[in-house]
Write an enzyme that holds these catalytic residues in place. Structure first.
Site, PDB file in Angstrom:
ATOM      1  N   PRO A 262       0.781  -1.236   0.000  1.00  0.00           N
ATOM      2  CA  PRO A 262       0.000   0.000   0.000  1.00  0.00           C
ATOM      3  C   PRO A 262       0.812   1.285   0.000  1.00  0.00           C
ATOM      4  O   PRO A 262       0.236   2.368   0.010  1.00  0.00           O
ATOM      5  CB  PRO A 262      -0.813  -0.115   1.290  1.00  0.00           C
ATOM      6  CG  PRO A 262       0.062  -0.896   2.207  1.00  0.00           C
ATOM      7  CD  PRO A 262       0.788  -1.888   1.326  1.00  0.00           C
ATOM      8  N   GLY A 264       3.933   2.281   1.973  1.00  0.00           N
ATOM      9  CA  GLY A 264       4.758   2.839   3.042  1.00  0.00           C
ATOM     10  C   GLY A 264       6.200   3.055   2.621  1.00  0.00           C
ATOM     11  O   GLY A 264       6.805   4.093   2.914  1.00  0.00           O
ATOM     12  N   CYS A 374       8.326  -9.861   4.740  1.00  0.00           N
ATOM     13  CA  CYS A 374       7.803  -9.822   6.115  1.00  0.00           C
ATOM     14  C   CYS A 374       7.540 -11.250   6.573  1.00  0.00           C
ATOM     15  O   CYS A 374       6.464 -11.568   7.077  1.00  0.00           O
ATOM     16  CB  CYS A 374       6.553  -8.958   6.201  1.00  0.00           C
ATOM     17  SG  CYS A 374       5.233  -9.425   5.069  1.00  0.00           S
TER      18      CYS A 374
END
Length: 446
Positions: A262, A264, A374
């Site tokens: 998104p 960041g 992640c």
């Protein structure tokens, strides 16, 4: 006599939030739908629009608490039930989980937790026959539950066995237990601020981490917090903010952010002065990225494209935040633990290797590739980079130093990669400690 119109009894306060929580739990555990899909966007639960902000926050916390403590809840309820959890009435199962979670870990009066769970069961045709059972079990939970929680402490019941076995094999059993403990705590809200972190920490009743991230325990809608509408910060876990720093001085550099939404990391790159091309295959996610950049008054070229097919080349840098199992984000997305399977990792590693090979072709000589995931699985991190270096002689590792990550030497591996774990950055208040599990490596093209 005038005809008296029937009026349905008024809704009991809080019952709608718990019904929706039960629906969403069923969506995760039975239908394998992610929390994000059920909470946001076109496919979100329609009942969310009817909830007040307070009830919406309660519902989210209920669902997250249950998913975060699902193994422990199952163990405790099995001890309190003579014949096990009913399998022929999903709403009875949900009512038991919702009632027990409130009694054991939430600031809800026991009598209210019991009463509302019983009402949930009574209003469901298949589950109504279990109303007495739910009432008795939850009353017993209120009496005996805290002791049962203490008995289960240290057993790491809330992590699927296959995942715990992988972490124990790679990080050691003691670290795996520390990770499991860290994942049991509700996380903080992490913000990357454009400037003056200390002032924003004061304003948002938080603190500044060594990395510069502002961490706060404020809850509720982030859109209502000071600085959101002004575009002064964006939500980003402290670990997720580290990979972009490996490019060093960004001014004037042309960098492509693959799998960017998104946004960041795109925002970090743009705010640092880079000329950014943000690529993502999802039109909806790219639209959200554009909205975020607009709020932040930051510029980037945004392109809807599969990262393995994007034809760009000659970049000073490529940031590849590859699709992965996301096991490092379980503390913020507790549904991941119960939606992912070990077989998923093999499929994802094949995609990661294709993306890595493509990223190399986009770099000019001397260009820098920062690869990150992640995930806490070495297959998606250390092994992926070892495989690339073995296959492509044009790439070499450019080790990171502790100084580049605010002195956090514990997150720098012997090879000079970054490896953060949920048990890192401990704090006296567990809610203010921890990081998402992240891996990042920096390579340079010769």
């Amino acid at each position: 006599m005038p005809q008296v119109k029937y009026a349905p009894p008024p809704e009991v306060p809080g019952l709608a939030a718990r019904r929706i929580a039960a629906d969403i739990l069923d969506g995760v555990l039975q239908k394998h739908r992610t929390l994000d899909d059920q909470l946001e966007g076109a496919a979100a639960h329609p009942g969310l629009k009817t909830l007040s902000d307070r009830d919406r926050a309660l519902m989210r916390r209920l669902v997250a608490t249950i998913l975060r403590r699902l193994g422990t809840l199952g163990q405790i309820l099995s001890r309190l039930l003579d014949r096990g959890i009913p399998t022929d009435a999903p709403r009875a199962q949900s009512a038991l989980l919702i009632g027990a979670a409130q009694i054991l870990w939430m600031d809800v009066p026991d009598h209210a937790a019991v009463d509302l769970s019983v009402r949930m069961v009574q209003s469901d045709r298949r589950a109504a026959k279990y109303a007495g059972l739910v009432n008795a079990v939850l009353r017993r939970c209120a009496r005996e539950g805290k002791e049962l929680v203490e008995e289960t402490a240290g057993q790491s019941l809330d992590i699927p066995p296959w995942l715990l076995a992988r972490w124990s094999a790679h990080y050691g059993e003691a670290t795996a237990r520390d990770i499991a403990t860290a994942l049991s705590h509700e996380p903080s809200l992490d913000l990357t601020v454009k400037s003056d972190a200390e002032a924003w920490a004061t304003r948002l009743h938080g603190e500044v981490l060594p990395t510069g991230t502002v961490r706060t325990l404020l809850q509720g809608s982030v859109t209502m917090l000071p600085g959101f509408n002004d575009g002064q910060w964006w939500v980003q876990d402290a670990a997720a903010a580290l990979p972009a720093r490996l490019f060093g001085d960004l001014k004037g550099k042309r960098i492509v952010d693959l799998c960017a939404a998104p946004g960041g990391k795109t925002a970090q790159l743009a705010h640092g002065g880079a000329e950014v091309v943000a690529v993502d295959r999802s039109p909806n996610r790219v639209a959200r990225l554009r909205e975020n950049l607009g709020r932040l008054s930051l510029r980037a070229e945004t392109i809807v494209s599969d990262g393995t097919e994007y034809p760009g080349e000659g970049f000073d840098g490529v940031l590849l935040d590859a699709p992965c199992s996301s096991t490092g984000t379980i503390r913020r997305h507790p549904d991941v633990a119960w939606l992912k399977q070990e077989a998923d990792i093999a499929m994802l590693t094949a995609l990661q290797r294709r993306l890595l090979a493509k990223a190399v072709t986009m770099l000019k000589p001397g260009g820098v590739l920062v690869y990150c995931t992640c995930s806490m699985e070495p297959d998606e991190g250390e092994h992926a980079i070892a495989d690339l270096l073995a296959r492509d002689g044009s790439m070499r590792r450019m080790p990171a130093t502790a100084g580049e990550v605010s002195g956090l030497a514990e997150i720098v591996t012997p090879d000079g990669d970054l490896r953060t774990l949920p048990s890192h950055l401990p704090h006296a208040d567990p809610r203010l400690g921890g990081l998402d599990g992240f891996y990042a490596a920096r390579l340079v093209k010769s």
